[in-house]
Design a protein around this motif. Structure first.
Motif, PDB file in Angstrom:
ATOM      1  N   ASP A 164       0.862  -1.174   0.000  1.00  0.00           N
ATOM      2  CA  ASP A 164       0.000   0.000   0.000  1.00  0.00           C
ATOM      3  C   ASP A 164       0.906   1.235   0.000  1.00  0.00           C
ATOM      4  N   THR A 165       1.023   1.871  -1.171  1.00  0.00           N
ATOM      5  CA  THR A 165       1.970   2.976  -1.301  1.00  0.00           C
ATOM      6  C   THR A 165       1.606   4.125  -0.368  1.00  0.00           C
ATOM      7  N   ALA A 166       0.301   4.403  -0.227  1.00  0.00           N
ATOM      8  CA  ALA A 166      -0.116   5.541   0.600  1.00  0.00           C
ATOM      9  C   ALA A 166       0.333   5.359   2.047  1.00  0.00           C
ATOM     10  N   CYS A 167       0.263   4.134   2.540  1.00  0.00           N
ATOM     11  CA  CYS A 167       0.652   3.891   3.947  1.00  0.00           C
ATOM     12  C   CYS A 167       2.089   3.416   4.068  1.00  0.00           C
ATOM     13  N   SER A 168       2.798   3.240   2.932  1.00  0.00           N
ATOM     14  CA  SER A 168       4.156   2.662   2.946  1.00  0.00           C
ATOM     15  C   SER A 168       4.196   1.369   3.751  1.00  0.00           C
ATOM     16  N   ASP A 169       3.202   0.524   3.542  1.00  0.00           N
ATOM     17  CA  ASP A 169       3.164  -0.719   4.319  1.00  0.00           C
ATOM     18  C   ASP A 169       2.629  -1.868   3.464  1.00  0.00           C
ATOM     19  N   LEU A 170       2.982  -3.059   3.884  1.00  0.00           N
ATOM     20  CA  LEU A 170       2.432  -4.263   3.271  1.00  0.00           C
ATOM     21  C   LEU A 170       0.907  -4.242   3.395  1.00  0.00           C
ATOM     22  N   ASP A 171       0.214  -4.597   2.298  1.00  0.00           N
ATOM     23  CA  ASP A 171      -1.244  -4.703   2.349  1.00  0.00           C
ATOM     24  C   ASP A 171      -1.577  -6.198   2.282  1.00  0.00           C
ATOM     25  N   PHE A 172      -1.577  -6.821   3.449  1.00  0.00           N
ATOM     26  CA  PHE A 172      -1.696  -8.272   3.498  1.00  0.00           C
ATOM     27  C   PHE A 172      -3.045  -8.762   2.968  1.00  0.00           C
ATOM     28  N   ASP A 173      -4.118  -8.048   3.313  1.00  0.00           N
ATOM     29  CA  ASP A 173      -5.446  -8.492   2.879  1.00  0.00           C
ATOM     30  C   ASP A 173      -5.555  -8.471   1.355  1.00  0.00           C
ATOM     31  N   THR A 174      -5.055  -7.406   0.742  1.00  0.00           N
ATOM     32  CA  THR A 174      -5.100  -7.308  -0.718  1.00  0.00           C
ATOM     33  C   THR A 174      -4.205  -8.369  -1.352  1.00  0.00           C
ATOM     34  N   PHE A 175      -3.047  -8.609  -0.715  1.00  0.00           N
ATOM     35  CA  PHE A 175      -2.119  -9.626  -1.213  1.00  0.00           C
ATOM     36  C   PHE A 175      -2.806 -10.993  -1.251  1.00  0.00           C
TER      37      PHE A 175
ATOM     38  N   ARG B  12      -4.829 -21.447  -8.856  1.00  0.00           N
ATOM     39  CA  ARG B  12      -5.338 -22.819  -8.884  1.00  0.00           C
ATOM     40  C   ARG B  12      -4.389 -23.748  -8.133  1.00  0.00           C
ATOM     41  N   THR B  13      -4.910 -24.889  -7.729  1.00  0.00           N
ATOM     42  CA  THR B  13      -4.075 -25.906  -7.097  1.00  0.00           C
ATOM     43  C   THR B  13      -2.870 -26.193  -7.998  1.00  0.00           C
ATOM     44  N   GLY B  14      -1.701 -26.224  -7.386  1.00  0.00           N
ATOM     45  CA  GLY B  14      -0.486 -26.492  -8.162  1.00  0.00           C
ATOM     46  C   GLY B  14       0.215 -25.240  -8.644  1.00  0.00           C
ATOM     47  N   ASP B  15      -0.447 -24.076  -8.532  1.00  0.00           N
ATOM     48  CA  ASP B  15       0.227 -22.830  -8.905  1.00  0.00           C
ATOM     49  C   ASP B  15       1.322 -22.530  -7.888  1.00  0.00           C
ATOM     50  N   VAL B  16       2.270 -21.707  -8.323  1.00  0.00           N
ATOM     51  CA  VAL B  16       3.435 -21.403  -7.483  1.00  0.00           C
ATOM     52  C   VAL B  16       3.307 -19.983  -6.947  1.00  0.00           C
ATOM     53  N   LEU B  17       3.552 -19.839  -5.650  1.00  0.00           N
ATOM     54  CA  LEU B  17       3.471 -18.535  -5.001  1.00  0.00           C
ATOM     55  C   LEU B  17       4.875 -18.096  -4.614  1.00  0.00           C
ATOM     56  N   LEU B  18       5.357 -17.041  -5.274  1.00  0.00           N
ATOM     57  CA  LEU B  18       6.695 -16.529  -4.962  1.00  0.00           C
ATOM     58  C   LEU B  18       6.615 -15.629  -3.727  1.00  0.00           C
ATOM     59  N   LEU B  19       7.458 -15.906  -2.759  1.00  0.00           N
ATOM     60  CA  LEU B  19       7.478 -15.107  -1.532  1.00  0.00           C
ATOM     61  C   LEU B  19       8.911 -14.677  -1.226  1.00  0.00           C
ATOM     62  N   HIS B  20       9.067 -13.476  -0.712  1.00  0.00           N
ATOM     63  CA  HIS B  20      10.383 -13.043  -0.246  1.00  0.00           C
ATOM     64  C   HIS B  20      10.532 -13.567   1.184  1.00  0.00           C
ATOM     65  N   GLY B  21      11.614 -14.299   1.450  1.00  0.00           N
ATOM     66  CA  GLY B  21      11.769 -14.898   2.784  1.00  0.00           C
ATOM     67  C   GLY B  21      11.887 -13.860   3.878  1.00  0.00           C
ATOM     68  N   CYS B  22      12.582 -12.772   3.594  1.00  0.00           N
ATOM     69  CA  CYS B  22      12.726 -11.669   4.562  1.00  0.00           C
ATOM     70  C   CYS B  22      13.206 -10.449   3.792  1.00  0.00           C
ATOM     71  N   CYS B  23      13.202  -9.294   4.481  1.00  0.00           N
ATOM     72  CA  CYS B  23      13.813  -8.072   3.920  1.00  0.00           C
ATOM     73  C   CYS B  23      13.349  -7.824   2.480  1.00  0.00           C
ATOM     74  N   HIS B  24      12.066  -7.683   2.313  1.00  0.00           N
ATOM     75  CA  HIS B  24      11.450  -7.578   0.989  1.00  0.00           C
ATOM     76  C   HIS B  24      12.144  -6.527   0.112  1.00  0.00           C
ATOM     77  N   ASN B  25      12.417  -6.939  -1.114  1.00  0.00           N
ATOM     78  CA  ASN B  25      13.027  -6.058  -2.108  1.00  0.00           C
ATOM     79  C   ASN B  25      11.959  -5.705  -3.134  1.00  0.00           C
ATOM     80  N   PRO B  26      11.443  -4.488  -3.210  1.00  0.00           N
ATOM     81  CA  PRO B  26      12.055  -3.230  -2.791  1.00  0.00           C
ATOM     82  C   PRO B  26      11.483  -2.579  -1.542  1.00  0.00           C
ATOM     83  N   THR B  27      10.515  -3.145  -0.859  1.00  0.00           N
ATOM     84  CA  THR B  27       9.778  -2.327   0.121  1.00  0.00           C
ATOM     85  C   THR B  27      10.303  -2.395   1.544  1.00  0.00           C
ATOM     86  N   GLY B  28      11.110  -3.404   1.878  1.00  0.00           N
ATOM     87  CA  GLY B  28      11.596  -3.532   3.256  1.00  0.00           C
ATOM     88  C   GLY B  28      10.544  -4.042   4.223  1.00  0.00           C
ATOM     89  N   THR B  29       9.331  -4.268   3.729  1.00  0.00           N
ATOM     90  CA  THR B  29       8.268  -4.765   4.614  1.00  0.00           C
ATOM     91  C   THR B  29       8.282  -6.300   4.586  1.00  0.00           C
TER      92      THR B  29
END
Ligand code: LMR
Length: 403
Positions: free
Chosen positions: A161-172, A180-197
């Motif tokens: 959420d750019t306005a709040c400079s924060d992760l928008d978990f609900d929207t995510f 669908r089942t079997g689709d791949v979900l890419l996740l940043h393990g930590c220290c998100h690039n580019p947001t730091g959240t």
């Protein structure tokens, strides 16, 4: 007999190739280098810098390199898996002892985290299931191309959420409605690039439950372990996720936490549904690696292996990593104090933050003040020093929203 040299070529092999824009991130390095202003500030590409603005070789790396130089008696080939002992020792750092010993998990050395992601992409493509890769945006600009180059379908969903400079978990999460089942979900393990959240412990748990229930396969990009809260803290969410799902992939980079950037040191681990299923997974990884790069470069991985094998080296590596992390967090706190619009930065993690400014502001900062960052407004916090925070924020202030 004629060789046909008199006949004009109907087409040249490469005449259908389009011009390509330069890589947006890497271009910033060149622009900064060419700027003669002594007070220029480089908050562009993601490399750790110390208080003097240098990207030093870590102490433990220097010591391990000296030992390697003295003791290495062959540079003969190792094999497509690279230095397996390196990968196995690194697994205890990344995955923790329990998962590192799990026979469903198999890993090999890769050329950097990018190599790990590309190998993951090829492996996913080879499955023949044609899953969609879901990527929360904004993200590291190379994520999409890596999967598209492997002919995989990529779909993006909002992360921030750019306005709040924060992760928008609900929207995510809502953005995954069509996964669908079997689709791949890419996740940043930590220290998100580019947001730091990043995800809280509860959010990781929610994601693990959702991923397991929906049959999604997490692919975790862990490129900054130890630069957020600490080595184990930064990996905790990922480890919980792996424990909750049958299949998963982890792409790892030693670029930042061992400061081995140009040595290209990484690893890919794959968690298969069963120990038996892990065998063809590993064999396929080796076949793919052989055709992609044959064998990964050895030097950096050998250095990491020596560090992890030697209790004294390992202790010093952990200590220096903690010092780097503390410096980043001190700069975050200073930025957060300097302007209300920058306050969220103090609570975020890792090298990066995404400033609430537009491309025009980025261009103005570059031309008027010699401040270099990619157009998206991402900054590498470690590119600042205690004494440059004030001029940096002063130059930035006219472009920041009023809070
Ligand atoms: C970055 O995001 O700046 C780094 O990960 C360097 C890269 O390869 O893009």
């Amino acid at each position: 007999m004629t060789l046909g040299l008199d006949r004009p070529l109907a087409t040249a092999l490469f005449d259908s190739l389009d011009r390509q824009p330069p890589d947006a991130l890497l271009a910033v390095i060149g622009l900064h280098r060419a700027d003669p202003r002594p007070d220029k500030i480089d908050v562009g590409v993601g490399v750790y810098r110390d208080a003097a603005g240098a990207t030093p070789v870590m102490r433990a790396v220097k010591a391990a390199e000296a030992r390697l130089l003295a003791g290495q008696d062959s540079k003969s080939y190792l094999g497509a898996e690279g230095d397996q002992r390196y990968t196995d020792l690194l697994a205890t750092v990344a995955l923790g002892d329990t998962l590192a010993a799990d026979p469903r998990i198999t890993g090999i050395q890769t050329p950097g985290g990018t190599g790990a992601l590309r190998l993951a992409a090829e492996l996913i493509a080879r499955s023949g299931k044609a899953p969609t890769i879901w990527i929360g945006t904004p993200t590291w600009p190379n994520h999409g191309p890596i999967f598209r180059e492997a002919d995989l379908t990529v779909r993006t969903h909002a992360y921030f959420d750019t306005a709040c400079s924060d992760l928008d978990f609900d929207t995510f999460v809502a953005g995954l409605a069509e996964a669908r089942t079997g689709d791949v979900l890419l996740l940043h393990g930590c220290c998100h690039n580019p947001t730091g959240t990043g995800f809280s412990t509860e959010q990781w748990q929610t994601l693990a439950t959702l991923t397991a229930a929906r049959g999604l396969i997490p692919l975790i990009d862990l490129a900054y372990q130890g630069l957020g809260r600490g080595l184990d803290e930064d990996a905790a969410g990922m480890r919980g996720m792996l424990a909750a799902v049958p299949e998963a992939l982890v792409a790892y980079s030693c670029d930042k936490n061992f400061a081995l950037y140009r040595e290209r040191v990484g690893a890919l681990w794959v968690q298969a549904a069963t120990p038996a299923a892990a065998i063809p997974v590993r064999e396929t990884m080796l076949v793919l690696a052989r055709s992609l790069w044959s064998m990964p470069p050895d030097h950096g991985a050998a250095v990491v292996r020596l560090i992890l094998e030697d209790a004294e080296f390992a202790l010093d590596w952990r200590a220096e990593l903690a010092e780097m992390c503390a410096r980043i967090n001190d700069l975050r706190a200073a930025l957060g104090r300097a302007h209300p619009a920058l306050a969220p930065i103090a609570g975020q993690q890792g090298l990066f933050a995404l400033l609430p400014i537009d491309r025009d502001a980025v261009a103005t900062l570059r031309t008027l003040h010699g401040i270099y960052m990619p157009d998206a407004g991402r900054i590498n916090i470690a590119g600042l020093r205690v004494d440059t925070v004030a001029p940096f924020v002063a130059a930035l202030t006219p472009h920041l929203p009023h809070c």
